[in-house]
Design an enzyme around this catalytic site. Structure first.
Site, PDB file in Angstrom:
ATOM      1  N   GLN A 183      -5.189  -0.584  -4.651  1.00 29.34           N
ATOM      2  CA  GLN A 183      -5.845  -1.665  -5.375  1.00 29.34           C
ATOM      3  C   GLN A 183      -6.666  -1.156  -6.556  1.00 29.34           C
ATOM      4  O   GLN A 183      -6.683  -1.780  -7.622  1.00 29.34           O
ATOM      5  CB  GLN A 183      -6.727  -2.459  -4.409  1.00 29.34           C
ATOM      6  CG  GLN A 183      -7.419  -3.636  -5.070  1.00 29.34           C
ATOM      7  CD  GLN A 183      -8.210  -4.459  -4.076  1.00 29.34           C
ATOM      8  OE1 GLN A 183      -7.894  -4.517  -2.901  1.00 29.34           O
ATOM      9  NE2 GLN A 183      -9.258  -5.108  -4.558  1.00 29.34           N
ATOM     10  N   CYS A 234      -2.956  -2.592   6.155  1.00 31.22           N
ATOM     11  CA  CYS A 234      -3.080  -1.227   6.665  1.00 31.22           C
ATOM     12  C   CYS A 234      -4.434  -1.028   7.348  1.00 31.22           C
ATOM     13  O   CYS A 234      -4.569  -0.175   8.222  1.00 31.22           O
ATOM     14  CB  CYS A 234      -2.874  -0.196   5.560  1.00 31.22           C
ATOM     15  SG  CYS A 234      -4.033  -0.321   4.185  1.00 31.22           S
ATOM     16  N   CYS A 247       0.846  -1.190   0.000  1.00 32.81           N
ATOM     17  CA  CYS A 247       0.000   0.000   0.000  1.00 32.81           C
ATOM     18  C   CYS A 247       0.887   1.247   0.000  1.00 32.81           C
ATOM     19  O   CYS A 247       1.792   1.369   0.834  1.00 32.81           O
ATOM     20  CB  CYS A 247      -0.885  -0.039   1.243  1.00 32.81           C
ATOM     21  SG  CYS A 247      -1.645   1.523   1.682  1.00 32.81           S
ATOM     22  N   GLU A 248       0.623   2.138  -0.913  1.00 34.05           N
ATOM     23  CA  GLU A 248       1.467   3.336  -0.996  1.00 34.05           C
ATOM     24  C   GLU A 248       1.218   4.322   0.139  1.00 34.05           C
ATOM     25  O   GLU A 248       2.010   5.232   0.347  1.00 34.05           O
ATOM     26  CB  GLU A 248       1.284   4.032  -2.343  1.00 34.05           C
ATOM     27  CG  GLU A 248      -0.054   4.678  -2.563  1.00 34.05           C
ATOM     28  CD  GLU A 248      -0.173   5.321  -3.934  1.00 34.05           C
ATOM     29  OE1 GLU A 248      -0.865   6.342  -4.025  1.00 34.05           O
ATOM     30  OE2 GLU A 248       0.418   4.829  -4.911  1.00 34.05           O
ATOM     31  N   HIS A 249       0.136   4.150   0.876  1.00 37.53           N
ATOM     32  CA  HIS A 249      -0.173   5.081   1.961  1.00 37.53           C
ATOM     33  C   HIS A 249       0.561   4.756   3.257  1.00 37.53           C
ATOM     34  O   HIS A 249       0.891   5.667   4.022  1.00 37.53           O
ATOM     35  CB  HIS A 249      -1.681   5.107   2.232  1.00 37.53           C
ATOM     36  CG  HIS A 249      -2.473   5.534   1.045  1.00 37.53           C
ATOM     37  ND1 HIS A 249      -3.647   4.934   0.672  1.00 37.53           N
ATOM     38  CD2 HIS A 249      -2.233   6.488   0.107  1.00 37.53           C
ATOM     39  CE1 HIS A 249      -4.111   5.505  -0.426  1.00 37.53           C
ATOM     40  NE2 HIS A 249      -3.273   6.449  -0.792  1.00 37.53           N
ATOM     41  N   HIS A 250       0.788   3.452   3.534  1.00 40.27           N
ATOM     42  CA  HIS A 250       1.426   3.063   4.797  1.00 40.27           C
ATOM     43  C   HIS A 250       2.625   2.144   4.604  1.00 40.27           C
ATOM     44  O   HIS A 250       3.242   1.728   5.583  1.00 40.27           O
ATOM     45  CB  HIS A 250       0.405   2.365   5.708  1.00 40.27           C
ATOM     46  CG  HIS A 250      -0.766   3.219   6.034  1.00 40.27           C
ATOM     47  ND1 HIS A 250      -1.963   3.132   5.348  1.00 40.27           N
ATOM     48  CD2 HIS A 250      -0.923   4.210   6.951  1.00 40.27           C
ATOM     49  CE1 HIS A 250      -2.817   4.018   5.835  1.00 40.27           C
ATOM     50  NE2 HIS A 250      -2.211   4.688   6.803  1.00 40.27           N
ATOM     51  N   HIS A 310      -6.025  -6.045   3.182  1.00 44.87           N
ATOM     52  CA  HIS A 310      -5.089  -4.931   3.358  1.00 44.87           C
ATOM     53  C   HIS A 310      -4.648  -4.854   4.822  1.00 44.87           C
ATOM     54  O   HIS A 310      -5.463  -4.591   5.701  1.00 44.87           O
ATOM     55  CB  HIS A 310      -5.752  -3.619   2.943  1.00 44.87           C
ATOM     56  CG  HIS A 310      -6.034  -3.537   1.480  1.00 44.87           C
ATOM     57  ND1 HIS A 310      -5.317  -2.719   0.638  1.00 44.87           N
ATOM     58  CD2 HIS A 310      -6.939  -4.176   0.699  1.00 44.87           C
ATOM     59  CE1 HIS A 310      -5.768  -2.860  -0.593  1.00 44.87           C
ATOM     60  NE2 HIS A 310      -6.749  -3.739  -0.588  1.00 44.87           N
TER      61      HIS A 310
END
Length: 191
Positions: free
Chosen positions: A120, A150, A79-82, A148
């Site tokens: 995703q 995250c 995940c690019e956020h976390h 996920h």
């Protein structure tokens, strides 16, 4: 990744271990920066690949006008956020236009996009667009299900939840019967 990049990741990992209060000189952590750099080299290898390179000359003339589906292609991504993993499976179908693709190439296309920092929703679209671009079939359909971390190990901590995304192109977008046939096939178990 270059040797310089690998050394930078090792240095960053060493700093991270110190910042969280660990002793990077203790036996279990001495080689961790090196292992982390090698792991990241694998996790992001998709940035150095293109669908055209992966497919190569594995496109074949064939008079086939029925749906071709590869089911339950497993994948792992970040995940690019976390920077936490998400994993799941992808079902990919296409309706040939007198050309078929080598069977192993579809999972390889999935891996190109899974081995990048991702969300995703975008990854599902990228897989559909890549297959449409390299094969130019009458249509493409992609359904992805993923868990996920995250969301499961932090934040709302919903461990049994998963996300489903889809992308349809061409005949799968325009023809309800074609889309329903795809959905029917991917929803049945293995025989």
């Amino acid at each position: 990744m270059t040797g310089d990049n690998m050394k930078k990741i090792q240095s960053i990992t060493l700093d991270l271990l110190r910042e969280i209060g660990e002793d990077p000189d203790r036996e279990g952590l001495q080689k961790t920066p090196e292992r982390v750099a090698r792991a990241w080299n694998h996790f992001i290898k998709g940035y150095g690949e293109t669908p055209e390179e992966v497919v190569g000359d594995a496109i074949f003339e064939e008079l086939c006008d029925e749906i071709v589906i590869v089911k339950e292609i497993d994948f792992f991504s970040l995940c690019e956020h976390h920077l936490l993993p998400f994993k799941g499976c992808v079902n990919v179908g296409y309706l040939p236009d007198n050309k078929i693709i080598g069977l192993s190439k579809i999972p390889r296309i999935v891996d190109i996009y899974a081995r990048r920092l991702q969300v995703q929703e975008r990854m599902t679209q990228q897989i559909a667009d890549a297959l449409q671009q390299v094969l130019n079939p009458k249509g493409v359909a992609v359904i992805m299900e993923a868990e996920h971390l995250c969301m499961q190990m932090r934040g709302v901590e919903k461990k049994a939840s998963f996300m489903v995304t889809s992308a349809v192109r061409g005949a799968f977008e325009k023809n309800q019967k074609t889309r329903d046939e795809f959905l029917s096939i991917v929803s049945t178990g293995r025989t």
